[in-house]
Design a protein around this motif. Structure first.
Motif, PDB file in Angstrom:
ATOM      1  N   ASP A 107      71.303  76.939  35.716  1.00 16.06           N
ATOM      2  CA  ASP A 107      70.477  77.361  36.843  1.00 16.06           C
ATOM      3  C   ASP A 107      69.485  76.249  37.191  1.00 16.06           C
ATOM      4  O   ASP A 107      68.507  76.042  36.477  1.00 16.06           O
ATOM      5  CB  ASP A 107      69.733  78.642  36.467  1.00 16.06           C
ATOM      6  CG  ASP A 107      68.941  79.229  37.628  1.00 16.06           C
ATOM      7  OD1 ASP A 107      69.095  78.730  38.764  1.00 16.06           O
ATOM      8  OD2 ASP A 107      68.167  80.177  37.395  1.00 16.06           O
ATOM      9  N   ASN A 143      76.913  78.998  42.981  1.00 16.28           N
ATOM     10  CA  ASN A 143      75.978  79.890  43.659  1.00 16.28           C
ATOM     11  C   ASN A 143      76.523  81.314  43.758  1.00 16.28           C
ATOM     12  O   ASN A 143      76.371  81.994  44.783  1.00 16.28           O
ATOM     13  CB  ASN A 143      75.644  79.350  45.056  1.00 16.28           C
ATOM     14  CG  ASN A 143      74.418  80.013  45.664  1.00 16.28           C
ATOM     15  OD1 ASN A 143      73.531  80.464  44.948  1.00 16.28           O
ATOM     16  ND2 ASN A 143      74.374  80.075  46.990  1.00 16.28           N
ATOM     17  N   VAL A 170      71.986  70.304  45.573  1.00 10.06           N
ATOM     18  CA  VAL A 170      72.065  71.670  45.066  1.00 10.06           C
ATOM     19  C   VAL A 170      70.633  72.211  44.996  1.00 10.06           C
ATOM     20  O   VAL A 170      69.742  71.570  44.433  1.00 10.06           O
ATOM     21  CB  VAL A 170      72.722  71.698  43.679  1.00 10.06           C
ATOM     22  CG1 VAL A 170      72.667  73.105  43.089  1.00 10.06           C
ATOM     23  CG2 VAL A 170      74.163  71.219  43.773  1.00 10.06           C
ATOM     24  N   GLN A 171      70.398  73.378  45.564  1.00  8.35           N
ATOM     25  CA  GLN A 171      69.059  73.925  45.650  1.00  8.35           C
ATOM     26  C   GLN A 171      68.706  74.756  44.408  1.00  8.35           C
ATOM     27  O   GLN A 171      69.590  75.184  43.655  1.00  8.35           O
ATOM     28  CB  GLN A 171      68.934  74.781  46.910  1.00  8.35           C
ATOM     29  CG  GLN A 171      69.141  74.012  48.195  1.00  8.35           C
ATOM     30  CD  GLN A 171      68.161  72.846  48.326  1.00  8.35           C
ATOM     31  OE1 GLN A 171      66.936  73.037  48.259  1.00  8.35           O
ATOM     32  NE2 GLN A 171      68.697  71.642  48.504  1.00  8.35           N
ATOM     33  N   HIS A 173      68.187  77.488  41.810  1.00  6.84           N
ATOM     34  CA  HIS A 173      68.822  78.779  41.540  1.00  6.84           C
ATOM     35  C   HIS A 173      70.194  78.934  42.187  1.00  6.84           C
ATOM     36  O   HIS A 173      70.729  80.048  42.213  1.00  6.84           O
ATOM     37  CB  HIS A 173      67.899  79.935  41.942  1.00  6.84           C
ATOM     38  CG  HIS A 173      66.526  79.828  41.366  1.00  6.84           C
ATOM     39  ND1 HIS A 173      66.297  79.702  40.007  1.00  6.84           N
ATOM     40  CD2 HIS A 173      65.307  79.783  41.977  1.00  6.84           C
ATOM     41  CE1 HIS A 173      64.993  79.603  39.793  1.00  6.84           C
ATOM     42  NE2 HIS A 173      64.372  79.639  40.964  1.00  6.84           N
ATOM     43  N   GLN A 174      70.779  77.844  42.672  1.00  9.35           N
ATOM     44  CA  GLN A 174      72.188  77.875  43.052  1.00  9.35           C
ATOM     45  C   GLN A 174      72.989  77.577  41.779  1.00  9.35           C
ATOM     46  O   GLN A 174      73.229  76.431  41.438  1.00  9.35           O
ATOM     47  CB  GLN A 174      72.481  76.855  44.157  1.00  9.35           C
ATOM     48  CG  GLN A 174      71.885  77.232  45.497  1.00  9.35           C
ATOM     49  CD  GLN A 174      72.294  76.302  46.622  1.00  9.35           C
ATOM     50  OE1 GLN A 174      72.494  75.102  46.425  1.00  9.35           O
ATOM     51  NE2 GLN A 174      72.413  76.844  47.829  1.00  9.35           N
ATOM     52  N   THR A 175      73.383  78.613  41.099  1.00  7.06           N
ATOM     53  CA  THR A 175      73.909  78.502  39.747  1.00  7.06           C
ATOM     54  C   THR A 175      75.297  77.865  39.699  1.00  7.06           C
ATOM     55  O   THR A 175      76.071  77.920  40.663  1.00  7.06           O
ATOM     56  CB  THR A 175      73.986  79.885  39.083  1.00  7.06           C
ATOM     57  OG1 THR A 175      74.748  80.753  39.928  1.00  7.06           O
ATOM     58  CG2 THR A 175      72.603  80.458  38.876  1.00  7.06           C
TER      59      THR A 175
END
Length: 312
Positions: A107, A143, A170-171, A173-175
C-alpha cells in the motif's frame, strides 16, 4: 547555500566526508539458473507494462548517504575562514514509502513509480530421475482491480532484467496485490494476496524469509533465489525493493510437506520516489529551520532561506 563559521565548518567537514560515497544504479543479478532471457512466453499486460529487453533495475535512491562538499577558497591563510557548500542525499527504505500489509499487499503512502520483474519460476514435474520446469503464470491486481497476467512461461523464459509490468505516478493507497498458478494437464489452484492465503508472501531487504524458504546453503534452494539471499539467509535486495515469494503447488494445509517451499514464483517489485528526501545544507543540519517549521529554531540568523523545505 548556508555558510558556516570555522568551528562549525570543521564539524561539517568530518560528517560530510564520512557520508560522501560514489554510487551507481543497482543492476539485477542473473538468476544463476541458465535463464537466457529469450522473452517472457505468452505474457500480457494491462497496458502499463514495459517489456523492453534487458531493462536494468535503476533505483535512483542510494543505499548509503551520497553527496558533495566544496570549500572556497581552497587555499587559505591562518585565521581565514573558508566558505563550505554541501549537499547530501540520505538513504531511504521502502517502508518509508509503502506499507507492507501481511501477507502480500503493498500500500503506497505517497506518489511512486513502480516496476515489476520475474526472478524465477520453480514449478517442476518429475520425469524418471529428472525434473522438468512447467509453465506458470504471475498475476497482479492494481488498486483493487481484477488480477491480470504479467508473465506466463517456464523458468527458461524468465529474464530477471525484463520489466513485465510498470506504472508511473502510482497514487497513495493504490494497492498492489500478487498471485499465480501453474499449468500442467490443466490449471492448478490460483493463489492471490486477496484470499488471505500464506502462499503469497512479501518481504523487504534484511527480512528473514519464511522457514519454508530453504536457507542459503540448503541444497533445495533454487539457484535463481541465491543472489537475493545473504549467507545468513536474509533477504538481500535494494532498499526500495519488495520481493514476492509464492507457493503454487501446495495449499496452506500442506505447509509441513517438503514440497511447500515458496519458490514456485518469485517477483521483484521496485519503487522509485519522485521526491527523494535530502538536505541541502542550510536547514536541518545546523539550525533546524525550513518551511515546515519556520521560526522554531534558536539561531534564526543562520537560516538563509526559511521558505525552502530542506527535507525535499
Amino acid at each position: 547555500m548556508k555558510t558556516t563559521s570555522h568551528p562549525a565548518a570543521l564539524k561539517v567537514v568530518t560528517l560530510a566526508s564520512c557520508a560522501l560515497a560514489a554510487w551507481s544504479p543497482l543492476a539485477i543479478a542473473g538468476n544463476g539458473n541458465g535463464n537466457n532471457g529469450n522473452g517472457n512466453g505468452n505474457s500480457s499486460s494491462n497496458g502499463n507494462s514495459s517489456n523492453s529487453s534487458d531493462s536494468a533495475n535503476t533505483n535512483t535512491i542510494p543505499a548509503i548517504p551520497v553527496g558533495w562538499l566544496t570549500a572556497f577558497p581552497t587555499v587559505v591563510q591562518t585565521g581565514t575562514k573558508p566558505t563550505l557548500s554541501w549537499s547530501i542525499t540520505y538513504p531511504s527504505i521502502v517502508k518509508d514509502y509503502v506499507d507492507i500489509i501481511p501477507p502480500a499487499t503493498v500500500d503506497p503512502k505517497e506518489e511512486l513509480d513502480v516496476e515489476v520483474r520475474v526472478l524465477g519460476n520453480g514449478v517442476t514435474v518429475s520425469s524418471g530421475y529428472s525434473y522438468n520446469f512447467v509453465n506458470a503464470e504471475a498475476q497482479l491486481s492494481f488498486n483493487g482491480g481484477n488480477y491480470q497476467r504479467i508473465f506466463y512461461g517456464t523458468n527458461y523464459h524468465v529474464n530477471p532484467n525484463t520489466v513485465v509490468w510498470s506504472k508511473k505516478k502510482v497514487q497513495p493507497h493504490q494497492t498492489l496485490r500478487f498471485g499465480g498458478r501453474y499449468y500442467y494437464n490443466g490449471w492448478g489452484t490460483t493463489y492471490t494476496s486477496s484470499k488471505g492465503t500464506q502462499n503469497v508472501r512479501t518481504l523487504v531487504n534484511g527480512d528473514i524469509p519464511p522457514t519454508k524458504v530453504p536457507m542459503y546453503s540448503a541444497p533445495s534452494l533454487e539457484d535463481f533465489i541465491k543472489p537475493y539471499l545473504d549467507k545468513e539467509g536474509r533477504v538481500k535486495i535494494g532498499p526500495m525493493d519488495v520481493i514476492v515469494f509464492m507457493e503454487l503447488t501446495h495449499s496452506d494445509y500442506q505447509q509441513y510437506d517438503q514440497g511447500y517451499d515458496l519458490q514456485d514464483m518469485v517477483l521483484l517489485v521496485t519503487f522509485t520516489s519522485n521526491q527523494p528526501k535530502n538536505n541541502n545544507g542550510h536547514g536541518n543540519n545546523v539550525d533546524g529551520i525550513d518551511s515546515s517549521n519556520p521560526g522554531k529554531a534558536n539561531f534564526m540568523e543562520y537560516d538563509t532561506d526559511p521558505n525552502v523545505d530542506d527535507e525535499r
